[in-house]
Design a protein around this motif. Structure first.
Motif, mmCIF file in Angstrom:
data_model
loop_
_atom_site.group_PDB
_atom_site.id
_atom_site.type_symbol
_atom_site.label_atom_id
_atom_site.label_comp_id
_atom_site.label_asym_id
_atom_site.label_seq_id
_atom_site.Cartn_x
_atom_site.Cartn_y
_atom_site.Cartn_z
ATOM 1 N N HIS A 81 41.550 41.006 41.688
ATOM 2 C CA HIS A 81 42.711 40.462 42.386
ATOM 3 C C HIS A 81 42.333 39.261 43.249
ATOM 4 C CE1 HIS A 81 45.390 43.830 41.354
ATOM 5 N NE2 HIS A 81 44.315 44.593 41.476
ATOM 6 N N SER A 82 43.174 38.254 43.198
ATOM 7 C CA SER A 82 42.972 37.061 44.017
ATOM 8 C C SER A 82 43.629 37.224 45.381
ATOM 9 C CB SER A 82 43.548 35.826 43.312
ATOM 10 O OG SER A 82 44.934 36.017 43.034
ATOM 11 N N LEU A 83 43.306 36.285 46.256
ATOM 12 C CA LEU A 83 43.870 36.243 47.606
ATOM 13 C C LEU A 83 44.073 34.762 47.929
ATOM 14 C CD1 LEU A 83 44.397 38.696 49.532
ATOM 15 C CD2 LEU A 83 42.331 38.055 50.738
ATOM 16 N N ARG A 84 44.850 34.090 47.074
ATOM 17 C CA ARG A 84 44.869 32.635 47.022
ATOM 18 C C ARG A 84 45.514 31.968 48.230
ATOM 19 N NH1 ARG A 84 49.870 30.790 45.395
ATOM 20 N NH2 ARG A 84 51.329 32.367 44.658
ATOM 21 N N LEU A 85 46.288 32.700 49.046
ATOM 22 C CA LEU A 85 46.950 32.082 50.195
ATOM 23 C C LEU A 85 46.159 32.246 51.490
ATOM 24 C CD1 LEU A 85 50.666 33.134 49.522
ATOM 25 C CD2 LEU A 85 49.480 31.030 48.860
ATOM 26 N N VAL A 86 44.958 32.803 51.401
ATOM 27 C CA VAL A 86 44.141 33.058 52.588
ATOM 28 C C VAL A 86 42.874 32.228 52.506
ATOM 29 C CG1 VAL A 86 42.997 34.810 53.995
ATOM 30 C CG2 VAL A 86 45.044 35.408 52.679
ATOM 31 N N ALA A 87 42.568 31.520 53.587
ATOM 32 C CA ALA A 87 41.339 30.729 53.660
ATOM 33 C C ALA A 87 40.278 31.506 54.423
ATOM 34 C CB ALA A 87 41.605 29.386 54.349
ATOM 35 N N PHE A 88 39.024 31.177 54.174
ATOM 36 C CA PHE A 88 37.934 31.875 54.864
ATOM 37 C C PHE A 88 38.030 31.697 56.379
ATOM 38 C CE2 PHE A 88 35.953 30.965 50.648
ATOM 39 C CZ PHE A 88 35.863 32.283 50.226
ATOM 40 N N ARG A 89 38.533 30.549 56.822
ATOM 41 C CA ARG A 89 38.643 30.313 58.267
ATOM 42 C C ARG A 89 39.598 31.307 58.938
ATOM 43 N NH1 ARG A 89 41.518 25.910 56.045
ATOM 44 N NH2 ARG A 89 43.769 26.040 56.385
#
Length: 292
Positions: A81-89
């Motif tokens: 599963h992706s989490l494409r709307l979340v950035a590492f920051r």
């Protein structure tokens, strides 16, 4: 003549609609549709006992739980599963300091460009990067998941009814298909490559049980034992945060606004009593008579 024709046409249309409604309603009452396997065996989510810390009147984020949930996502869920709307920051919002955010970003491989050749390649992530997709495209995703595309989890708790409870119960709801279900509804038998889960809308799901046993993820010292239920609760809380990171702040702001309204209402009430006290008691009339 045209007007009369229009009225008659409208009446005929109305009568036809009413007749159809009466006939269909009568048929539904006299001959109800047969019960389906989904209607009889589908279970509605209830969530973990005691609920989540971010729910209720006095909601708060449990940062330790969110960090455990991120660990479960990273070590288990991110494979599909992706989490494409979340950035590492954004991990800085759940208790990680700047150095930890950089270290976490660097532990991921994200699409980039080779500075020497200019060709596309995978490079270490940086805090400004977003979580990478586990598959290159939908075809690869289908090939690896029994022709099903794993959904992106960024907003999953907002995209499902009663989202947080649904995700938790789905993760903990895998079980053997009841024999009586197969006897009554042979067409609902779990097919090869699928798994029975009564919290899924069709009862059979293509996703294999992601949480398989206690200790699948190793928590740090001072954390609870990583049972299936605990890991499911932690990752569900983390996904609730990714879907709505301002949830707790918004609720706290709502409480402050309600207190302000109460204060303003009380102030307005006493102001009204003070301003209109003389007129209500007749003092203004008596004063005008004396002046005359």
């Amino acid at each position: 003549m045209i007007r009369i024709f229009g009225i008659l046409t409208g009446l005929l249309f109305t009568v036809a609609v009413l007749w159809s409604f009466i006939v269909d309603t009568g048929a539904a009452i006299s001959e109800p549709a047969p019960e389906t396997a989904e209607e009889k065996y589908h279970l509605y989510p209830k969530g973990p006992e005691g609920g989540f810390a971010h729910e209720g009147l006095f909601a708060k984020w449990d940062t330790a739980q969110l960090q455990r949930g991120y660990q479960v996502y990273k070590e288990v869920c991110s494979a599909c599963h992706s989490l494409r709307l979340v950035a590492f920051r954004n991990l800085g919002e759940i208790g990680y300091d700047e150095g930890q955010v950089k270290a976490e970003a660097a532990s991921w491989q994200v699409p980039g460009v080779d500075p020497n050749t200019g060709e596309a390649t995978m490079v270490e992530g940086s805090p400004t990067d977003y979580f990478p997709k586990p598959y290159a495209n939908d075809i690869a995703a289908r090939a690896a998941n029994n022709n099903a595309i794993p959904p992106d989890l960024s907003l999953i708790t907002k995209a499902r009814h009663d989202g947080t409870n649904y995700v938790y119960d789905l993760l903990t709801g895998y079980r053997e298909q009841p024999a009586e279900l197969v006897e009554e509804f042979p067409e609902a038998k779990t097919a090869e490559g699928q798994y029975y889960n009564p919290f899924f809308h069709s009862l059979n799901i293509s996703m294999a049980p992601p949480l398989t046993g206690t200790g699948q993820v190793t928590y740090g010292e001072g954390n609870p034992e990583p049972t299936i239920e605990q890991m499911a609760e932690d990752v569900t809380a983390f996904l609730a945060w990714t879907a709505e990171p301002t949830l707790v702040k918004r609720r706290q702001t709502g409480w402050a606004f309600l207190l302000f309204l109460v204060f303003a209402t009380v102030l307005a009430y006493f102001s009204k009593k003070q301003v209109w006290a003389r007129a209500k008691g007749g003092d203004v009339g008596e004063a005008s008579v004396k002046e005359d």
